[in-house]
Design an enzyme around this catalytic site. Structure first.
Site, short mmCIF file in Angstrom:
data_model
loop_
_atom_site.label_atom_id
_atom_site.label_comp_id
_atom_site.label_asym_id
_atom_site.label_seq_id
_atom_site.Cartn_x
_atom_site.Cartn_y
_atom_site.Cartn_z
N SER A 70 45.88 4.84 136.28
CA SER A 70 45.19 4.20 137.41
C SER A 70 45.99 4.38 138.69
O SER A 70 47.21 4.51 138.68
CB SER A 70 45.00 2.71 137.14
OG SER A 70 44.24 2.50 135.97
N1 SAH Z 1 45.81 1.39 132.63
C1 SAH Z 1 45.81 2.76 132.16
C2 SAH Z 1 44.42 3.30 132.37
C3 SAH Z 1 44.10 4.40 131.47
S1 SAH Z 1 42.44 4.95 131.61
C4 SAH Z 1 46.83 3.56 132.93
O1 SAH Z 1 47.06 3.25 134.09
O2 SAH Z 1 47.38 4.52 132.39
C5 SAH Z 1 41.58 3.86 130.51
C6 SAH Z 1 42.07 3.83 129.10
O3 SAH Z 1 41.16 3.03 128.36
C7 SAH Z 1 42.10 5.20 128.40
O4 SAH Z 1 43.37 5.41 127.88
C8 SAH Z 1 41.03 5.06 127.33
O5 SAH Z 1 41.32 5.79 126.15
C9 SAH Z 1 41.03 3.57 127.08
N2 SAH Z 1 39.81 3.06 126.45
C10 SAH Z 1 38.52 3.39 126.72
N3 SAH Z 1 37.68 2.70 125.93
C11 SAH Z 1 38.46 1.91 125.14
C12 SAH Z 1 38.19 0.97 124.11
N4 SAH Z 1 36.94 0.66 123.73
N5 SAH Z 1 39.23 0.36 123.50
C13 SAH Z 1 40.50 0.63 123.86
N6 SAH Z 1 40.83 1.50 124.84
C14 SAH Z 1 39.82 2.14 125.47
#
Ligand code: SAH
Length: 221
Positions: A70
């Site tokens: 993010s």
């Molecule tokens: N806060 C993280 C954002 C990553 S993007 C950062 O800054 O690195 C969002 C993340 O949510 C991804 O890694 C994706 O795999 C995860 N995600 C999406 N759907 C999900 C679910 N149902 N359960 C758990 N994780 C999920």
């Protein structure tokens, strides 16, 4: 605050990181606890080496598996929104991803549980959090749309991927007075804060327009 590892590549100078913090202030982030933690957290450690030199730009960046770390502004805004009404003891994060938002939150709450559906991303996040000695985080490989009922109720839930609607399972795992910060929608998304009132009803505030990857179901091993 923990003493985080700021060694490594050349872009980690205090001035580079201070410039990012100035930008966040210009964009309206005002919670000093959040600004202090973003200044202290080495975002370059959450990126692959080829992208690490861009770690202190205020932008989202790819982390593999079609996912992104993010944008620092968004991390700050969501953290600020979650913490607005006081300190939090037991918090759930859905979407560990790189672990950057996890590391920021871990320094501001007592206990943090974080779930991720993509195993290889979770593995990397785990070793980064250990390297930073953030021991108050419990990770699980699972579908976060279901929350983590055994660890709840939570006084804060932060979701970093966007469902079409607020999942009722997450609402059910909020403690009275608890807050859920979550992006909701498809092409057009809104960042929302849902508060569970003491009488069991919920109020929703729309904070701003955002762009997140979708919340998906099913696990990737
Ligand atoms: N806060 C993280 C954002 C990553 S993007 C950062 O800054 O690195 C969002 C993340 O949510 C991804 O890694 C994706 O795999 C995860 N995600 C999406 N759907 C999900 C679910 N149902 N359960 C758990 N994780 C999920």
């Amino acid at each position: 605050m923990v003493d985080l590892d700021l060694q490594g590549i050349g872009m980690t100078s205090r001035r580079t990181r201070e410039r990012l913090i100035s930008r966040l202030k210009e964009k309206g982030i005002s919670d000093q606890r959040v600004l202090d933690v973003l200044l202290a957290t080495p975002r370059h450690l959450f990126l692959d080496e080829a992208l690490a030199h861009r770690a202190y730009e205020d932008t989202s960046l790819p982390i593999g598996f079609n996912q992104t770390i993010s944008q620092p502004y968004t991390v700050a805004r969501m953290t600020e929104a979650l913490l607005a009404d006081g300190p939090l003891k037991n918090v759930l994060e859905v979407g560990t991803g790189s672990g950057y938002q996890t590391a920021v939150l871990a320094q501001l709450v007592d206990q943090l549980c974080s779930v991720e559906r993509i195993r290889p991303l979770q593995d990397k996040a785990r070793s980064r959090l250990q390297r930073l000695k953030l021991y108050n985080v419990t990770l699980r490989h699972s579908d976060g749309g279901m929350g983590w009922p055994e660890k709840g109720p939570f006084d804060g839930i932060l979701v970093t991927a966007a469902p079409a609607e607020v999942p009722s399972e997450l609402l059910a795992q909020l403690a009275p007075g608890g807050r859920l910060v979550i992006p909701v929608g498809g092409d057009l998304q809104q960042l929302k804060r849902v508060t569970r009132l003491e009488n069991g009803s919920y109020t929703t505030e729309v904070l701003e327009g955002v762009k997140f990857v979708p919340l998906l179901s099913g696990l990737v091993r």
